[in-house]
Design a protein around this motif. Structure first.
Motif, PDB file in Angstrom:
ATOM      1  N   GLY A 122       0.808  -1.215   0.000  1.00  0.00           N
ATOM      2  CA  GLY A 122       0.000   0.000   0.000  1.00  0.00           C
ATOM      3  C   GLY A 122       0.840   1.263   0.000  1.00  0.00           C
ATOM      4  O   GLY A 122       0.488   2.247  -0.666  1.00  0.00           O
ATOM      5  N   ILE A 123       1.945   1.259   0.732  1.00  0.00           N
ATOM      6  CA  ILE A 123       2.817   2.441   0.778  1.00  0.00           C
ATOM      7  C   ILE A 123       3.383   2.738  -0.605  1.00  0.00           C
ATOM      8  O   ILE A 123       3.387   3.884  -1.075  1.00  0.00           O
ATOM      9  CB  ILE A 123       3.959   2.225   1.791  1.00  0.00           C
ATOM     10  N   VAL A 124       3.857   1.702  -1.300  1.00  0.00           N
ATOM     11  CA  VAL A 124       4.420   1.877  -2.639  1.00  0.00           C
ATOM     12  C   VAL A 124       3.358   2.386  -3.606  1.00  0.00           C
ATOM     13  O   VAL A 124       3.583   3.337  -4.373  1.00  0.00           O
ATOM     14  CB  VAL A 124       5.034   0.559  -3.141  1.00  0.00           C
ATOM     15  N   LEU A 125       2.163   1.782  -3.591  1.00  0.00           N
ATOM     16  CA  LEU A 125       1.092   2.189  -4.509  1.00  0.00           C
ATOM     17  C   LEU A 125       0.661   3.633  -4.248  1.00  0.00           C
ATOM     18  O   LEU A 125       0.473   4.417  -5.197  1.00  0.00           O
ATOM     19  CB  LEU A 125      -0.104   1.243  -4.351  1.00  0.00           C
ATOM     20  N   ALA A 126       0.488   3.999  -2.952  1.00  0.00           N
ATOM     21  CA  ALA A 126       0.042   5.356  -2.625  1.00  0.00           C
ATOM     22  C   ALA A 126       1.080   6.393  -3.038  1.00  0.00           C
ATOM     23  O   ALA A 126       0.734   7.453  -3.587  1.00  0.00           O
ATOM     24  CB  ALA A 126      -0.247   5.461  -1.130  1.00  0.00           C
ATOM     25  N   CYS A 127       2.347   6.097  -2.808  1.00  0.00           N
ATOM     26  CA  CYS A 127       3.402   7.047  -3.170  1.00  0.00           C
ATOM     27  C   CYS A 127       3.512   7.196  -4.688  1.00  0.00           C
ATOM     28  O   CYS A 127       3.686   8.312  -5.206  1.00  0.00           O
ATOM     29  CB  CYS A 127       4.739   6.600  -2.586  1.00  0.00           C
ATOM     30  N   LEU A 128       3.405   6.086  -5.418  1.00  0.00           N
ATOM     31  CA  LEU A 128       3.488   6.147  -6.876  1.00  0.00           C
ATOM     32  C   LEU A 128       2.322   6.937  -7.461  1.00  0.00           C
ATOM     33  O   LEU A 128       2.510   7.771  -8.359  1.00  0.00           O
ATOM     34  CB  LEU A 128       3.507   4.733  -7.461  1.00  0.00           C
ATOM     35  N   LEU A 129       1.118   6.697  -6.919  1.00  0.00           N
ATOM     36  CA  LEU A 129      -0.048   7.408  -7.442  1.00  0.00           C
ATOM     37  C   LEU A 129       0.024   8.894  -7.108  1.00  0.00           C
ATOM     38  O   LEU A 129      -0.314   9.740  -7.943  1.00  0.00           O
ATOM     39  CB  LEU A 129      -1.332   6.798  -6.876  1.00  0.00           C
ATOM     40  N   ALA A 130       0.480   9.227  -5.898  1.00  0.00           N
ATOM     41  CA  ALA A 130       0.616  10.638  -5.511  1.00  0.00           C
ATOM     42  C   ALA A 130       1.622  11.349  -6.400  1.00  0.00           C
ATOM     43  O   ALA A 130       1.439  12.516  -6.768  1.00  0.00           O
ATOM     44  CB  ALA A 130       1.036  10.738  -4.041  1.00  0.00           C
ATOM     45  N   ALA A 131       2.693  10.654  -6.795  1.00  0.00           N
ATOM     46  CA  ALA A 131       3.724  11.272  -7.638  1.00  0.00           C
ATOM     47  C   ALA A 131       3.244  11.471  -9.066  1.00  0.00           C
ATOM     48  O   ALA A 131       3.757  12.336  -9.783  1.00  0.00           O
ATOM     49  CB  ALA A 131       4.978  10.406  -7.621  1.00  0.00           C
ATOM     50  N   ARG A 132       2.250  10.677  -9.488  1.00  0.00           N
ATOM     51  CA  ARG A 132       1.789  10.744 -10.873  1.00  0.00           C
ATOM     52  C   ARG A 132       0.485  11.507 -11.045  1.00  0.00           C
ATOM     53  O   ARG A 132      -0.101  11.487 -12.131  1.00  0.00           O
ATOM     54  CB  ARG A 132       1.619   9.332 -11.427  1.00  0.00           C
ATOM     55  N   VAL A 133       0.017  12.160  -9.979  1.00  0.00           N
ATOM     56  CA  VAL A 133      -1.195  12.968 -10.114  1.00  0.00           C
ATOM     57  C   VAL A 133      -0.917  14.095 -11.099  1.00  0.00           C
ATOM     58  O   VAL A 133       0.068  14.824 -10.953  1.00  0.00           O
ATOM     59  CB  VAL A 133      -1.614  13.551  -8.746  1.00  0.00           C
ATOM     60  N   PRO A 134      -1.738  14.256 -12.125  1.00  0.00           N
ATOM     61  CA  PRO A 134      -1.499  15.306 -13.132  1.00  0.00           C
ATOM     62  C   PRO A 134      -1.415  16.691 -12.507  1.00  0.00           C
ATOM     63  O   PRO A 134      -2.083  16.993 -11.520  1.00  0.00           O
ATOM     64  CB  PRO A 134      -2.722  15.191 -14.057  1.00  0.00           C
ATOM     65  N   ALA A 135      -0.583  17.529 -13.058  1.00  0.00           N
ATOM     66  CA  ALA A 135      -0.345  18.864 -12.508  1.00  0.00           C
ATOM     67  C   ALA A 135      -1.609  19.718 -12.497  1.00  0.00           C
ATOM     68  O   ALA A 135      -1.804  20.519 -11.588  1.00  0.00           O
ATOM     69  CB  ALA A 135       0.753  19.564 -13.312  1.00  0.00           C
ATOM     70  N   HIS A 136      -2.493  19.538 -13.502  1.00  0.00           N
ATOM     71  CA  HIS A 136      -3.671  20.407 -13.550  1.00  0.00           C
ATOM     72  C   HIS A 136      -4.638  20.113 -12.402  1.00  0.00           C
ATOM     73  O   HIS A 136      -5.443  20.963 -12.013  1.00  0.00           O
ATOM     74  CB  HIS A 136      -4.403  20.252 -14.901  1.00  0.00           C
ATOM     75  N   LEU A 137      -4.547  18.880 -11.831  1.00  0.00           N
ATOM     76  CA  LEU A 137      -5.395  18.560 -10.695  1.00  0.00           C
ATOM     77  C   LEU A 137      -4.898  19.226  -9.413  1.00  0.00           C
ATOM     78  O   LEU A 137      -5.625  19.335  -8.438  1.00  0.00           O
ATOM     79  CB  LEU A 137      -5.452  17.052 -10.483  1.00  0.00           C
ATOM     80  N   LEU A 138      -3.640  19.677  -9.430  1.00  0.00           N
ATOM     81  CA  LEU A 138      -3.062  20.340  -8.255  1.00  0.00           C
ATOM     82  C   LEU A 138      -3.152  21.840  -8.351  1.00  0.00           C
ATOM     83  O   LEU A 138      -2.704  22.562  -7.460  1.00  0.00           O
ATOM     84  CB  LEU A 138      -1.584  19.916  -8.097  1.00  0.00           C
ATOM     85  N   GLY A 139      -3.688  22.351  -9.445  1.00  0.00           N
ATOM     86  CA  GLY A 139      -3.765  23.789  -9.627  1.00  0.00           C
ATOM     87  C   GLY A 139      -2.459  24.408 -10.036  1.00  0.00           C
ATOM     88  O   GLY A 139      -2.244  25.609  -9.841  1.00  0.00           O
ATOM     89  N   ILE A 140      -1.535  23.594 -10.588  1.00  0.00           N
ATOM     90  CA  ILE A 140      -0.232  24.088 -11.009  1.00  0.00           C
ATOM     91  C   ILE A 140      -0.264  24.328 -12.517  1.00  0.00           C
ATOM     92  O   ILE A 140      -0.641  23.458 -13.292  1.00  0.00           O
ATOM     93  CB  ILE A 140       0.897  23.086 -10.680  1.00  0.00           C
ATOM     94  N   ALA A 141       0.127  25.482 -12.919  1.00  0.00           N
ATOM     95  CA  ALA A 141       0.110  25.800 -14.346  1.00  0.00           C
ATOM     96  C   ALA A 141       1.293  25.105 -15.031  1.00  0.00           C
ATOM     97  O   ALA A 141       2.417  25.162 -14.556  1.00  0.00           O
ATOM     98  CB  ALA A 141       0.219  27.311 -14.540  1.00  0.00           C
ATOM     99  N   THR A 142       0.986  24.432 -16.105  1.00  0.00           N
ATOM    100  CA  THR A 142       2.033  23.743 -16.870  1.00  0.00           C
ATOM    101  C   THR A 142       2.657  24.700 -17.859  1.00  0.00           C
ATOM    102  O   THR A 142       1.969  25.543 -18.458  1.00  0.00           O
ATOM    103  CB  THR A 142       1.443  22.524 -17.618  1.00  0.00           C
ATOM    104  N   PRO A 143       3.980  24.660 -18.049  1.00  0.00           N
ATOM    105  CA  PRO A 143       4.631  25.563 -19.004  1.00  0.00           C
ATOM    106  C   PRO A 143       4.203  25.285 -20.419  1.00  0.00           C
ATOM    107  O   PRO A 143       4.020  24.151 -20.823  1.00  0.00           O
ATOM    108  CB  PRO A 143       6.121  25.233 -18.786  1.00  0.00           C
ATOM    109  N   ARG A 144       4.080  26.344 -21.211  1.00  0.00           N
ATOM    110  CA  ARG A 144       3.657  26.199 -22.615  1.00  0.00           C
ATOM    111  C   ARG A 144       4.874  26.365 -23.518  1.00  0.00           C
ATOM    112  O   ARG A 144       5.770  27.080 -23.225  1.00  0.00           O
ATOM    113  CB  ARG A 144       2.624  27.237 -22.951  1.00  0.00           C
TER     114      ARG A 144
END
Length: 238
Positions: A216-238
């Motif tokens: 569970g620790i490995v899965l949770a950490c991997l998924l947290a690291a791969r959350v898309p930037a737009h879901l975090l409110g972070i603007a992606t560079p163009r």
């Protein structure tokens, strides 16, 4: 990403089911082992209480972990992985201590039985617990029924034994008692064997559940690291 999310949700469901199982085992242990644990002179924490508290926490966090995976909430996923790490450490500590201190627990039960024998007739709670153990395990005294003959209560009764020591009511509480009508085995051997065998299964389950947290620790950490930037409110560079 989808496979990772489904894997963590599946793990969270298993984790939730494990918490429910721990809650049920804790309730069973509190009811079934309550009399035995009440007689122990050991300062070891109450196993049923630990199982109940852990089971409730695991059920809550199992749901939150599944919710975090479904919504891809990075903060919740990180908190979930931190909780799993805490459960891993606690499970390893509980399992190892239960295995290492089994002898200490046995000695605590022996001393507790001796204290209960001395307090019999003065403390109703202790007397009820000792009577329940003697009836349930078909035993009498600490090492044998002779322990009662030298106890304060036994001396007051002219060398008799409690009714819970009797295999049959008729002719059991005579003075001196007829050994053929009594439970011949002492309670210390019966109680230590009963609790020791159950403690082994509890410790094994705790260690197994703790090692399961690594997944569970490995899965949770991997998924947290791969959350898309737009879901975090972070603007992606163009």
């Amino acid at each position: 990403m989808t496979l990772l999310k489904l894997s963590l949700m599946a793990f969270s469901f298993v984790f939730w089911a494990a918490g429910l199982t721990m809650l049920i085992i804790g309730l069973w242990a509190k009811v079934s082992l309550g009399s035995y644990l009440a007689l122990s002179a050991s300062d070891y924490p109450s196993a049923p209480a630990i199982l109940l508290a852990t089971g409730v926490a695991v059920i809550i966090w199992g749901f939150l972990g599944c919710f975090g995976a479904a919504t891809e909430h990075r903060g919740l996923l990180r908190a979930y992985s931190a909780f799993l790490a805490a459960v891993l450490a606690a499970g390893l500590a509980a399992g190892l201590s239960a295995l290492l201190y089994r002898q200490t627990l046995a000695q605590g039960f022996q001393e507790g039985l001796r204290q209960a024998l001395l307090a019999y007739g003065e403390d109703d709670g202790v007397a009820d617990a000792l009577d329940a153990v003697q009836r349930a395990l078909s035993c009498c005294g600490v090492e044998s029924y002779r322990d009662w003959l030298a106890s304060p209560w036994g001396l007051e009764q002219n060398g008799s034994v409690p009714l819970s020591c009797c295999r049959a009511r008729r002719g059991c509480q005579s003075s001196p008692p007829d050994a053929r009508r009594l439970h011949r085995d002492g309670c210390f051997g019966r109680v230590s064997a009963f609790v020791g065998s159950n403690m082994f299964y509890v410790a094994t389950a705790a260690l197994g559940l703790a090692l399961l947290q690594l997944i569970g620790i490995v899965l949770a950490c991997l998924l947290a690291a791969r959350v898309p930037a737009h879901l975090l409110g972070i603007a992606t560079p163009r």
